[in-house]
Design a protein around this motif. Structure first.
Motif: not given
Length: 440
Positions: A67, A69, A98, A106, A129, A131
């Motif tokens: 991950h 993120y 996130d 990012c 990912h 966001s």
């Protein structure tokens, strides 16, 4: 076409059949290993000649589930409520993080995760990912960070309805499909069709993801049964096992990846195996989240090893996974775990042209050069034991990805690494401040 010759080195194969060969040359032309053997580099006019004496060359490691993120979450200082079960952990920590990510965050997350991976000898990262406030084009941002550092990878967006319902689902599917198609022209990064977990994806979302898979040719990347809640939710709302629900929408394909799977039943494991689906085991994350242990991994056909965002150091992850396995009283040995780690290359081959995972002529040049001094004999029969008990990321001296020397003598050519880390810390502090204002 550039060329590299690593002279007079030792080569250790981490994909079965295990092998160790001494005093050989490794010849790389472009992105391909063209020869491995005694004197193979004699007469080769190479752009770069590396003295491989007292070094060990191995294939690059693959992180089967990451991950990116989470790259700026290390030591995150925020106020958080109770985290007594898995859903509370998600709501109080990760789902707040996130939502705090923007394009800059990012990008620096991607740079940091890529640098950390290469420094630890991980040449490919399979990223997943999220966001939610920055979905469109977010996968390009992740991919740009990967390619700037020089790591190979795949990425995808985790489709979910947890913030904005079907509007969010549609946005996630659109980003996955756009990137999966566009990334086919990239050199180092490809796209998959990502989803968070079945308990945050309604049937219409799974149907849309299946259509995106068909249109793009990309496979699924999805958490399943990380906690019992996911299983209970599927039984409660759909009256189906999780894997049956995925199969209903055509999501079980040979280039797909399911992650965690702690609470899948025996029939579900058999169905995954029958469809040649990959399955990523993330022992350290499971321990951290206190969700339990996946005792069925020895029954999984296409098992690979991931970190679930706990960094990109696969030497470290493999040790933790092996020792946890033995602590559970199960029967695998180092060779089984090194095999599972190397199997990540078979997933890589689903997305990139060529052969991966061996230091042999005809294979892609994704390699580690290790400064490993073995205090006991290192031969084919015990090289997996050396990998688990002796080798570590501290041994990684140089790394080659796609035929390019992306780290040499622990330095990254062309990158101002201290400046990147300093800027990342600045961005992280800003993100933490924002996250601290976000309610669960």
């Amino acid at each position: 076409m550039s060329s590299i010759v690593i002279k007079n080195t030792r080569v250790m194969q981490t994909m079965p059949p295990f092998a160790v060969t001494e005093d050989v040359d490794v010849v790389i032309k472009g992105d391909i290993i063209t020869a491995v053997g005694k004197g193979a580099g004699v007469g080769v006019q190479a752009d770069k000649i590396i003295d491989g004496r007292n070094k060990t060359v191995i294939p690059g490691n693959v992180c089967g589930h990451h991950h990116y993120y989470s790259g700026l979450s290390r030591g995150m200082l925020i106020s958080a409520g109770p985290q007594n079960d898995f859903i509370q952990v998600l709501k109080e920590w990760w789902w707040r993080l996130d939502r705090g990510l923007d394009e800059e965050a990012c990008y620096y997350s991607s740079l940091i995760c890529s640098l950390d991976a290469i420094a630890a000898g991980t040449t490919t990262c399979i990223d997943h990912h999220a966001s939610p406030t920055y979905i469109a084009n977010s996968l390009d941002t992740i991919a740009n960070g990967m390619e700037e550092v020089g790591v190979r990878g795949t990425t995808c967006y985790e489709v979910t309805d947890r913030n904005r319902g079907m509007e969010e689902v549609a946005s996630g599917v659109e980003e996955n499909l756009r990137f999966a198609k566009a990334s086919k022209s990239r050199k180092l990064v490809r796209g998959m069709i990502g989803g968070h977990a079945p308990f945050t994806i309604p049937d219409e979302g799974l149907r849309m993801m299946g259509e995106a898979m068909k249109e793009s040719g990309a496979g699924l990347h999805l958490h399943v049964a990380e906690d019992r809640y996911d299983v209970t939710f599927s039984h409660h709302h759909y009256n189906m096992d999780i894997v049956d629900r995925l199969e209903k929408f055509g999501l079980l394909t040979p280039n797909s990846l399911l992650v965690h799977g702690l609470f899948l039943n025996e029939d579900e494991i058999k169905m995954i195996n029958s469809h040649d689906v990959f399955f990523a085991h993330n022992a350290r994350s499971n321990m951290n989240n206190h969700v339990g242990y996946c005792k069925q991994i020895q029954s999984v056909k296409n098992l690979i090893i991931g970190t679930d965002g706990c960094g990109g150091n696969m030497f470290e992850e493999l040790k933790l996974a092996f020792f946890k396995h033995k602590d559970e009283g199960l029967s695998w040995w180092p060779g089984d775990y090194v095999t599972a780690l190397a199997r990540g290359n078979k997933l890589v081959e689903k997305y990139f042209d060529g052969k991966f995972g061996r230091v042999e002529a005809g294979y892609k040049a994704d390699l580690n050069i290790l400064d490993y001094h073995n205090p006991t004999p290192l031969v084919a029969d015990n090289c997996a034991g050396h990998f688990v008990w002796g080798m570590s990321s501290n041994c990684v001296e140089s790394v080659v990805v796609d035929g390019k020397l992306v780290m040499e003598n622990r330095q990254f050519p062309g990158l101002d690494v201290p400046a990147i880390y300093a800027k990342a810390a600045e961005v992280a502090a800003r993100v933490w401040k924002k996250v601290d204002t976000i309610a669960p």
